[in-house]
Design a protein around this motif. Structure first.
Motif, mmCIF file in Angstrom:
data_model
loop_
_atom_site.group_PDB
_atom_site.id
_atom_site.type_symbol
_atom_site.label_atom_id
_atom_site.label_comp_id
_atom_site.label_asym_id
_atom_site.label_seq_id
_atom_site.Cartn_x
_atom_site.Cartn_y
_atom_site.Cartn_z
ATOM 1 N N THR A 17 -4.578 6.562 1.222
ATOM 2 C CA THR A 17 -4.870 6.102 2.582
ATOM 3 C C THR A 17 -6.262 5.487 2.719
ATOM 4 O O THR A 17 -6.492 4.690 3.625
ATOM 5 N N ALA A 18 -7.180 5.858 1.845
ATOM 6 C CA ALA A 18 -8.535 5.316 1.940
ATOM 7 C C ALA A 18 -8.534 3.796 1.828
ATOM 8 O O ALA A 18 -9.357 3.109 2.451
ATOM 9 N N LYS A 19 -7.578 3.260 1.058
ATOM 10 C CA LYS A 19 -7.527 1.816 0.849
ATOM 11 C C LYS A 19 -6.977 1.074 2.063
ATOM 12 O O LYS A 19 -7.046 -0.153 2.129
ATOM 13 N N LEU A 20 -6.433 1.790 3.034
ATOM 14 C CA LEU A 20 -5.954 1.128 4.257
ATOM 15 C C LEU A 20 -7.112 0.673 5.143
ATOM 16 O O LEU A 20 -6.953 -0.233 5.956
ATOM 17 N N LYS A 21 -8.254 1.335 4.988
ATOM 18 C CA LYS A 21 -9.378 1.068 5.891
ATOM 19 C C LYS A 21 -9.955 -0.331 5.717
ATOM 20 O O LYS A 21 -10.594 -0.857 6.622
ATOM 21 N N SER A 22 -9.731 -0.940 4.563
ATOM 22 C CA SER A 22 -10.301 -2.273 4.312
ATOM 23 C C SER A 22 -9.381 -3.403 4.747
ATOM 24 O O SER A 22 -9.697 -4.569 4.568
ATOM 25 N N ASN A 42 -7.479 -5.898 7.288
ATOM 26 C CA ASN A 42 -7.719 -6.491 8.610
ATOM 27 C C ASN A 42 -6.632 -7.502 8.949
ATOM 28 O O ASN A 42 -5.975 -8.065 8.082
ATOM 29 N N GLU A 97 -1.409 6.553 11.686
ATOM 30 C CA GLU A 97 -2.490 5.811 11.037
ATOM 31 C C GLU A 97 -2.130 4.328 10.910
ATOM 32 O O GLU A 97 -2.956 3.441 11.158
ATOM 33 N N LYS A 112 0.837 -1.196 0.000
ATOM 34 C CA LYS A 112 0.000 0.000 0.000
ATOM 35 C C LYS A 112 0.873 1.247 0.000
ATOM 36 O O LYS A 112 2.045 1.214 0.385
ATOM 37 N N ARG A 145 -3.596 0.428 12.308
ATOM 38 C CA ARG A 145 -3.908 -0.715 11.438
ATOM 39 C C ARG A 145 -3.171 -1.982 11.867
ATOM 40 O O ARG A 145 -3.457 -3.065 11.357
#
Length: 428
Positions: free
Chosen positions: A109-114, A116, A136, A104, A140
């Motif tokens: 950064t929006a793609k980090l939210k998915s 897990n 941030e 990444k 994660r």
């Protein structure tokens, strides 16, 4: 378990098998092989245990020719290319035991939210990542039962960079974690939950002697770069654009602003969306002392104008000078109730605006303006092929500086230092 055999540089042998600390901070000169051994360590761990690892750089597209390429190269050297699958779209590495490595960039950064169940993060060239991005990523790093690890690799940049302040010492806050000189002397140190490792080209036994000789030659004509590249020690690489830039606590900045007689308030905004940013900077000028105070910022990207307008609705009464290259955006904000107009832009305006900002005797920034600090405190000039500085081009694209340019559009700073941006920076 897959058994592998690989020759490593002796200075890195302990590092490869040490998983006792959460943070593992590797700093060193050019060609020291720190990134290579971080990649090797990651592969060995994922072969041993089923884990998901995240590899991060500031810009996603730089992975392909750096971290991804390096990991693929090591996998081939180990003879595991038939067992470990390297996928190019999207970039990912999959192991036979279910482990995987994903890549990444902090520019998306929006793609980090998915993501897990990340139990290992490797931040390559961590000094290029903003401190807010580092925080941030810490959020994660989580897994229900596996131990968590973060590997950080970097060439030393400056004592002003967040990596130095976080892992070594912050002079302003009077915080000392580790004296960097002690690390250069001892080479590896454990402090709390952090394993520190220092390396130079001398530690890479596979490096051509000619490369080391090139690094040695830097000492004669570029001592700053020699300190960084050859010795692997922190220091500014290049000529700082704003050597008068200082950071103070927000309360100190506001208190000093309160004492200014006839303060001049200015707000500037630069627009961006995909890889650049909507950057708004709030400023106050002390006209008597020629000091620029920066006390507020807004810094986000990948947002539509309506979302940004909602974020900034508390600033509708401020006069905002903005990037004139975006008339439609300015028109939208004006119709939404903002006092916004375009600044002047002309041939050579970048150079003239930079000279203007440099003429302030001091630039004092609130410690709450993290992105402004990141972009301006360590900002250096680019150089051309003749090794001459380019007075209107910089080491990064500083969006907050553009916002400052626009905000100061109709204000002229007294010329106290001469007209050359190089002359006022030469001694730094």
């Amino acid at each position: 378990m897959v058994l592998v055999e690989k020759e490593a540089n002796p200075h890195f042998e302990d590092f490869l098998f040490d998983w006792n600390q959460k943070f593992q901070f590797l700093v060193g000169g050019y060609g020291s092989s720190k990134s290579y051994h971080a990649a090797l360590k990651l592969i060995m761990k994922l072969l041993e245990e089923k884990r998901t690892a995240l590899v991060v750089r500031e810009v996603y597209d730089t992975h392909r020719d750096s971290t991804y390429s390096l990991l693929e190269e090591i996998i081939n050297e180990l003879g595991l290319e038939n067992r470990i699958r390297c996928v190019t779209s999207p970039m990912q590495i999959r192991f036979p035991n279910g482990s995987k490595i994903i890549f990444k960039g902090m520019d998306k950064t929006a793609k980090l939210k998915s993501i897990n169940n990340i139990s290992i993060i490797w931040i390559e060239e961590c000094s290029e990542v903003k401190y807010s991005g580092f925080k941030e990523l810490l959020g994660r790093l989580r897994h229900p039962f596996l131990d968590l690890f973060m590997i950080l690799t970097t060439n030393p940049v400056s004592e002003i960079n967040w990596t130095f302040k976080y892992f070594f010492k912050d002079q302003k806050k009077k915080i000392l974690v580790l004296d960097d000189q002690e690390l250069y002397k001892r080479r590896t140190i454990v402090v709390g939950n952090t394993y520190y490792h220092h390396s130079t080209a001398d530690d890479n036994l596979f490096l051509p002697e000619s490369y080391v000789e090139q690094l040695d030659e830097l000492e004669a004509f570029d001592p700053d770069l020699h300190r960084i590249a050859r010795k692997g020690q922190f220091g500014v690489n290049g000529i700082r654009v704003f050597p008068q830039f200082r950071v103070k606590s927000h309360s100190e900045v506001m208190a000093e602003i309160e004492r200014i007689r006839r303060p001049l308030k200015r707000t500037g905004m630069d627009f961006g969306f995909e890889t650049s940013y909507n950057a708004l900077v709030r400023m106050v000028v002390d006209r008597e002392k020629q000091i620029l105070y920066i006390f507020g910022e807004y810094y986000k990207n990948r947002q539509t104008d309506d979302v940004t307008a909602e974020d900034l609705k508390h600033l509708k009464r401020e006069n905002i000078k903005a990037d004139p290259a975006e008339p439609k955006t300015i028109a939208y904000f004006s119709k939404s109730g903002f006092r916004m107009e375009g600044a002047k832009k002309f041939a050579g305006s970048r150079l003239q605006y930079t000279k203007k900002v440099k003429r302030f005797t001091q630039i004092i920034c609130s410690d709450e303006c993290e992105n402004t600090i990141f972009e301006l405190e360590d900002l250096t000039f680019k150089v051309n092929k003749q090794d001459e500085i380019v007075e209107d081009d910089f080491s990064i694209d500083p969006h907050t500086l553009s916002a400052i340019w626009y905000g100061l559009d109709d204000y002229e700073v007294a010329d106290l230092k001469g007209d050359s941006v190089f002359s006022s920076a030469r001694g730094y």
